[in-house]
Design an enzyme around this catalytic site. Structure first.
Site, mmCIF file in Angstrom:
data_model
loop_
_atom_site.group_PDB
_atom_site.id
_atom_site.type_symbol
_atom_site.label_atom_id
_atom_site.label_comp_id
_atom_site.label_asym_id
_atom_site.label_seq_id
_atom_site.Cartn_x
_atom_site.Cartn_y
_atom_site.Cartn_z
ATOM 1 N N ASP A 61 0.929 -1.227 -0.075
ATOM 2 C CA ASP A 61 -0.010 -0.147 0.173
ATOM 3 C C ASP A 61 0.913 1.343 0.102
ATOM 4 O OD1 ASP A 61 -2.325 1.551 0.218
ATOM 5 O OD2 ASP A 61 -2.793 1.025 2.002
ATOM 6 N N ASP A 75 -3.395 7.288 -3.494
ATOM 7 C CA ASP A 75 -3.539 6.156 -2.301
ATOM 8 C C ASP A 75 -3.833 4.818 -3.399
ATOM 9 O OD1 ASP A 75 -4.036 4.136 -0.502
ATOM 10 O OD2 ASP A 75 -5.430 5.268 0.386
ATOM 11 N N HIS A 124 -12.388 5.214 0.968
ATOM 12 C CA HIS A 124 -12.688 6.595 1.791
ATOM 13 C C HIS A 124 -12.361 7.653 0.836
ATOM 14 C CE1 HIS A 124 -8.169 6.644 1.994
ATOM 15 N NE2 HIS A 124 -8.433 5.252 2.149
ATOM 16 N N HIS A 126 -7.957 10.059 5.265
ATOM 17 C CA HIS A 126 -9.426 9.640 5.516
ATOM 18 C C HIS A 126 -10.203 10.816 5.638
ATOM 19 C CE1 HIS A 126 -7.439 5.760 7.260
ATOM 20 N NE2 HIS A 126 -7.673 5.573 6.005
ATOM 21 N N GLU A 173 -10.838 1.060 -2.500
ATOM 22 C CA GLU A 173 -9.963 -0.275 -2.204
ATOM 23 C C GLU A 173 -10.936 -1.235 -1.430
ATOM 24 O OE1 GLU A 173 -7.157 0.449 1.197
ATOM 25 O OE2 GLU A 173 -8.512 2.130 1.997
ATOM 26 N N GLU A 232 -6.424 -1.229 -4.907
ATOM 27 C CA GLU A 232 -6.735 0.031 -4.829
ATOM 28 C C GLU A 232 -6.413 0.978 -5.880
ATOM 29 O OE1 GLU A 232 -6.892 3.251 -0.837
ATOM 30 O OE2 GLU A 232 -5.182 1.967 -1.103
#
Length: 447
Positions: free
Chosen positions: A220, A231, A300, A308, A333, A428
């Site tokens: 990640d 992300d 998110h 977040h 994700e 993700e």
């Protein structure tokens, strides 16, 4: 970086018919943006042709005249090195970073593609798009290098630092000068989550873990430019026995990306993701396991300097009627598991972040006060790892760090684990819901 809805929210979920776990997850609120927290060439060698003029008899000798050759201009690099070290700004001058995958909106939002007002709004977002595309191309080049070079036998420390140092070189900010890491760099600690560990593990200094042939590792990676965080995550396995597990999660993530869009309800999106995920099973060492969505993990929104945001994307069907909106940035994700499909906190903490809504507390511990100052000046609300404090020269900071966590100023993110012996996978992408199109900013040839 995974978001974990609070436990009490799970009680409000609707029951999914035919799902392997029969549960559903509701979106949880994340942090706000990071502003509030701040207030709690070498020259080439020149060869010269010496031209000597013979003096006339009786005349004084003249000095030698040297003709200098023009300096050779260095050619701008046109390809990345291995390991990555060439600045993105040199490979893509004048901010000409590649676009992500652009997908036109469907149905009642199809007008947006050609609508003049929406096109004008899109053009106003130039700085936003430049920063996100800069970060996304950095992410692609670093992760594709990592995918080729990560091998069993390497330590997790070696893998994490290789990824993070590459990010810093490509964006041109090593994060060592005060405030430099806030300009551009690592968007959050690199997650290297093995087997039943689903999220939020990165090695602390001294960790001796070695990647094994039998491991399933979630990687990640976060990259930010001016607080705009990309992300994106992928899973690596070195035994084809796990192929179906990885295929299930990749399919679920791609389904989520495909179905996402303006006015889409998050609970319904979770249903599409779950249906794709749980249509797979995986045989491991002679036993067949259904693949389950991990129901208490979610995607998110992402806000400036805050990984977040205020909306969560469940990966199981739920009654959440919250809609995706124009301008939202989402991390879609998904996590699949051969275990319970439910994670719990366990193990040594490595991930931390300054809370944007941190309370004003009279800190009595001097080490906590000084550490808070370091965190604010170097990271703001961008998540950080203990290793990042180490490289800034901080020593004996654990007491102060724990005090900041206990007072609610800093949030810690313990590792998230399913039952021991199970295997988990993650994929993700970051998507931008632009006025005219959906841009899958982190999409690459790899996934």
């Amino acid at each position: 970086m995974a978001a974990k809805p609070p436990t009490d929210e799970l009680k409000k979920l609707s029951v999914s018919e035919g799902g392997a776990n029969g549960k559903a997850a509701t979106a949880a609120n994340g942090a706000k943006n990071g502003d509030a927290a701040e207030h709690s060439g070498e020259d080439s060698d020149d060869d010269a042709d010496d031209q000597i003029v013979e003096p006339a008899p009786g005349a004084a000798k003249k000095k030698k005249n040297k003709k200098k050759k023009p300096k050779k201009k260095k050619k701008a690099p046109t390809a990345q090195t291995d390991p990555p070290s060439v600045l993105m700004s040199q490979l893509f001058p004048n901010n000409t970073y590649p676009k992500g995958e652009e997908v036109e909106y469907k149905n009642e939002n199809s007008y947006r593609t050609t609508n003049e007002e929406k096109r004008h709004l899109d053009n106003l977002n130039n700085d936003f798009l430049v920063d996100y595309r800069h970060g996304a191309e950095t992410h692609r080049q670093v992760r594709q290098w990592a995918q080729k070079n990560i091998k069993p036998g390497q330590s997790l420390i070696e893998i994490a630092e290789g990824i993070e140092d590459s990010i810093r070189r490509l964006v041109g900010h090593d994060g060592l000068a005060e405030g430099d890491a806030k300009v551009a760099g690592v968007g959050f600690p690199t997650g290297l989550n093995l087997d039943h560990i689903a999220a939020h593990f990165t090695p602390n200094a001294g960790n001796k873990t070695i990647l094994q042939q039998s491991n399933v590792m979630k990687v990640d990676i976060g990259v930010h430019v001016n607080g705009r965080i990309v992300d994106s995550a992928f899973t690596m396995a070195f035994d084809p026995m796990y192929d179906n597990l990885l295929a299930a999660v990749k399919d679920a993530t791609n389904t989520g990306v495909k179905e996402a869009g303006i006015d889409v309800r998050l609970g319904e999106l979770g249903g599409y993701i779950q249906e794709a995920m749980e249509s797979y099973e995986c045989e491991i060492n002679g036993t067949t396991y259904p693949i389950k969505s991990i129901r208490n993990l979610s995607g998110h929104t992402i806000l400036p300097y805050s990984i977040h945001g205020t909306k969560s994307v469940p990966i199981v069907k739920s009654s959440d009627s919250t809609k995706m909106e124009e301008g939202d940035v989402f991390a879609i994700e998904t996590f699949g598991s051969t275990g319970n499909g439910y994670v719990h906190d366990e193990g040594e903490v490595s991930h931390y972040a300054l809370r944007s809504d941190a309370p004003k507390v009279d800190l009595r511990l001097s080490s906590a006060k000084s550490l808070l100052n370091v965190i604010k000046k170097n990271f703001s609300t961008i998540p950080f790892a203990r290793r990042y404090l180490d490289r800034l020269g901080q020593e004996k900071y654990l007491l102060g760090l724990n005090n900041l966590v206990q007072t609610g100023i800093v949030e810690d993110y313990p590792p998230l684990l399913d039952k021991k012996g199970s295997y988990t996978a993650q994929f993700e992408h970051t998507i931008l819901l632009r006025p005219t199109v959906k841009e899958v900013i982190s999409r690459g040839e790899d996934y």
